[in-house]
Scaffold this active site. Structure first.
Site, mmCIF file in Angstrom:
data_model
loop_
_atom_site.group_PDB
_atom_site.id
_atom_site.type_symbol
_atom_site.label_atom_id
_atom_site.label_comp_id
_atom_site.label_asym_id
_atom_site.label_seq_id
_atom_site.Cartn_x
_atom_site.Cartn_y
_atom_site.Cartn_z
ATOM 1 N N LEU A 188 38.690 48.529 -36.164
ATOM 2 C CA LEU A 188 38.387 47.220 -35.577
ATOM 3 C C LEU A 188 37.083 47.236 -34.801
ATOM 4 O O LEU A 188 36.422 46.215 -34.669
ATOM 5 C CB LEU A 188 39.527 46.780 -34.650
ATOM 6 N N GLY A 189 36.713 48.390 -34.269
ATOM 7 C CA GLY A 189 35.471 48.475 -33.505
ATOM 8 C C GLY A 189 35.231 49.864 -32.963
ATOM 9 O O GLY A 189 36.150 50.693 -32.883
ATOM 10 N N THR A 208 30.991 53.078 -26.797
ATOM 11 C CA THR A 208 30.715 54.301 -26.047
ATOM 12 C C THR A 208 32.003 54.981 -25.600
ATOM 13 O O THR A 208 32.051 56.190 -25.431
ATOM 14 C CB THR A 208 29.873 53.972 -24.805
ATOM 15 N N PHE A 209 33.087 54.213 -25.430
ATOM 16 C CA PHE A 209 34.370 54.736 -24.947
ATOM 17 C C PHE A 209 35.141 55.466 -26.029
ATOM 18 O O PHE A 209 35.969 56.312 -25.766
ATOM 19 C CB PHE A 209 35.228 53.585 -24.431
ATOM 20 N N GLY A 210 34.911 55.090 -27.305
ATOM 21 C CA GLY A 210 35.706 55.619 -28.402
ATOM 22 C C GLY A 210 35.826 54.618 -29.529
ATOM 23 O O GLY A 210 34.850 53.949 -29.877
ATOM 24 N N GLN A 211 37.040 54.480 -30.087
ATOM 25 C CA GLN A 211 37.248 53.628 -31.252
ATOM 26 C C GLN A 211 38.517 52.793 -31.077
ATOM 27 O O GLN A 211 39.430 53.189 -30.366
ATOM 28 C CB GLN A 211 37.393 54.484 -32.508
ATOM 29 N N LYS A 247 43.484 51.846 -29.157
ATOM 30 C CA LYS A 247 42.199 52.330 -28.642
ATOM 31 C C LYS A 247 42.280 53.843 -28.494
ATOM 32 O O LYS A 247 43.114 54.355 -27.742
ATOM 33 C CB LYS A 247 41.905 51.665 -27.294
ATOM 34 N N ASP A 259 32.940 43.222 -16.760
ATOM 35 C CA ASP A 259 32.243 43.143 -18.058
ATOM 36 C C ASP A 259 32.695 41.922 -18.845
ATOM 37 O O ASP A 259 32.996 41.999 -20.036
ATOM 38 C CB ASP A 259 32.471 44.410 -18.877
#
Length: 446
Positions: free
Chosen positions: A109-110, A113-116, A132, A230
């Site tokens: 899905l995306g 910088t944090f991961g996937q 996530k 954010d």
């Protein structure tokens, strides 16, 4: 030859041989037989085995589409790539290491910088969800643990009935040293909605619907004394494409008002003046972001599309003026963007935005004149002069639209107040006629 006379409707029913000669018994239904079609599709491995007794098939050996890039194994016994991202494959399974639920990976899905984030199916309930998968690095792990704690508190204490447009987190677990967070699966984000509309902006009535829901969410965050940090169109998702119901996501940067440790927060286009100037911040920074978002939804383009921090400050100053004296006096970053030009009659220091060439020379950057998206500079002019759809529109409809815009401008000016102490809270903004539906008679005083 081959034709027969039809005497009754029952003669039209197909004749099925329940015991066809030479056909195999269906292993999943012993009282039935496999058709030729099934023998060459779902039962193909068994058919091959009958033809060649040495043939062996294991589904685990099927080639799987890799979802992570780069996909070369480097760390964590070969399950992580060079960026410490877990290498994900379609039909791979997450979880289940300690007897918990297992999640079958369907698609990506995306990535960030944090991961996937991957689309998964819970193998017990068959529900579709989003998982996530955080990078296997201490900094991201610790921040994600904070996200788990914040969402757990919001979901259970402040929004237990799922009424305030906050993302639902179902559980979290560790899979091969990667923290995994399981969320409800949502639809497109608001940036994608604007993009699909060819960046022409949404109707002001739809903007009102979205804004009301966002204010509802921000009221809960303020009550919990939490700052999202954010807020932007990409972090606001439609629940489905069939309704305007939205959810706020990505609490990975969120913090408590008493724990404002980080100074580099908020995506640049939506960054508040106090953050740009290096001042202490509160939940009011989310209200600034909200102001930027709702105008972008209406115009189809970002209000302050800064190419750098200096460019961001200059765009804000051009539209809204120089920030109040007390912000510039106390800002740790004021000297980066402003020159001291003397004192006024009351002895207060006066500041002026640095010329672009001076800033570029001092910081050795290649600052260029910024692209102007609008023909006007002031917020009121930009909104009032935005084209009205006149297709089959009556004059009375156009007059109503312009009246609605005047109310919208007054509403947005309360959100885009440079002074965070004067900027409207979610509770105050929710009372504005633009949201409440009351008649707008002039400047709204909270």
């Amino acid at each position: 030859v081959g034709f027969r006379e039809i005497r009754h409707v029952s003669d039209l029913r197909p004749v099925v041989n329940s015991h066809p000669q030479g056909r195999r018994v269906d292993p999943n239904a012993p009282d039935k037989y496999l058709s030729p079609l099934k023998c060459l599709t779902v039962a193909l491995p068994q058919t091959f085995t009958l033809c060649n007794s040495s043939f062996r098939y294991e589904s685990s050996e099927n080639p799987r589409r890799v979802l992570t890039k780069p996909s070369k194994p480097v760390y964590n016994d070969g399950v992580d790539n060079e960026d410490w991202d877990y290498i994900l494959y379609v039909n791979d399974v997450l979880g289940g290491e300690n007897g918990g639920d297992r999640y079958l990976i369907l698609d990506v899905l995306g990535q960030g910088t944090f991961g996937q984030v991957v689309k998964c199916q819970n193998m017990r309930t068959h529900d579709i969800c989003a998982v996530k998968v955080v990078k296997n690095k201490p900094a991201y792990l610790n921040q994600s643990k904070m996200e788990v704690a914040i969402l757990d508190m919001l979901n259970k204490q402040y929004d237990p009935n799922d009424r305030h447009h906050i993302l639902r987190m179902f559980e979290s677990f560790t899979h091969k040293n990667h923290l995994c967070l399981v969320f409800e699966c949502l639809s497109s984000n608001l940036y994608e909605l604007i993009k699909q509309n060819q960046f022409k902006g949404l109707s002001i009535s739809l903007v009102k619907v979205f804004t009301g829901q966002l204010l509802d969410c921000l009221q809960v965050l303020k009550e919990a004394r939490l700052i999202h940090c954010d807020l932007k169109p990409e972090n606001i998702l439609l629940k489905s494409l069939q309704s305007p119901h939205i959810k706020v996501i990505d609490f990975g940067s969120a913090c408590h008002e008493m724990q404002t440790v980080y100074t580099y927060i908020q995506s640049r286009f939506y960054r508040s003046p106090e953050v740009l100037l290096g001042l202490p911040y509160s939940t009011s920074i989310d209200m600034w972001s909200l102001g930027c978002i709702v105008v972008e939804l209406f115009l189809g383009l970002p209000l302050f599309p800064g190419t750098s921090e200096y460019n961001q400050v200059s765009r804000i100053v051009d539209m809204l003026g120089v920030p109040p004296h007390h912000l510039l006096e106390n800002g740790k970053q004021t000297h980066e963007f402003f020159n001291f030009v003397g004192v006024d009659a009351h002895g207060r220091k006066q500041y002026q935005l640095k010329p672009m060439d001076q800033y570029a020379s001092e910081h050795r950057t290649n600052e260029q004149p910024s692209k102007q998206y609008f023909s006007h500079t002031k917020l009121k002019d930009i909104i009032m002069e935005y084209p009205v759809s006149k297709r089959n529109a009556k004059q009375s409809d156009i007059d109503k639209e312009m009246a609605f815009r005047r109310s919208f401008i007054d509403f947005v000016e309360g959100l885009l107040e440079l002074d965070p102490l004067k900027r409207w809270t979610p509770q105050q903004a929710a009372k504005h006629p633009f949201i409440s539906g009351e008649q707008y008679t002039g400047h709204f005083v909270v």
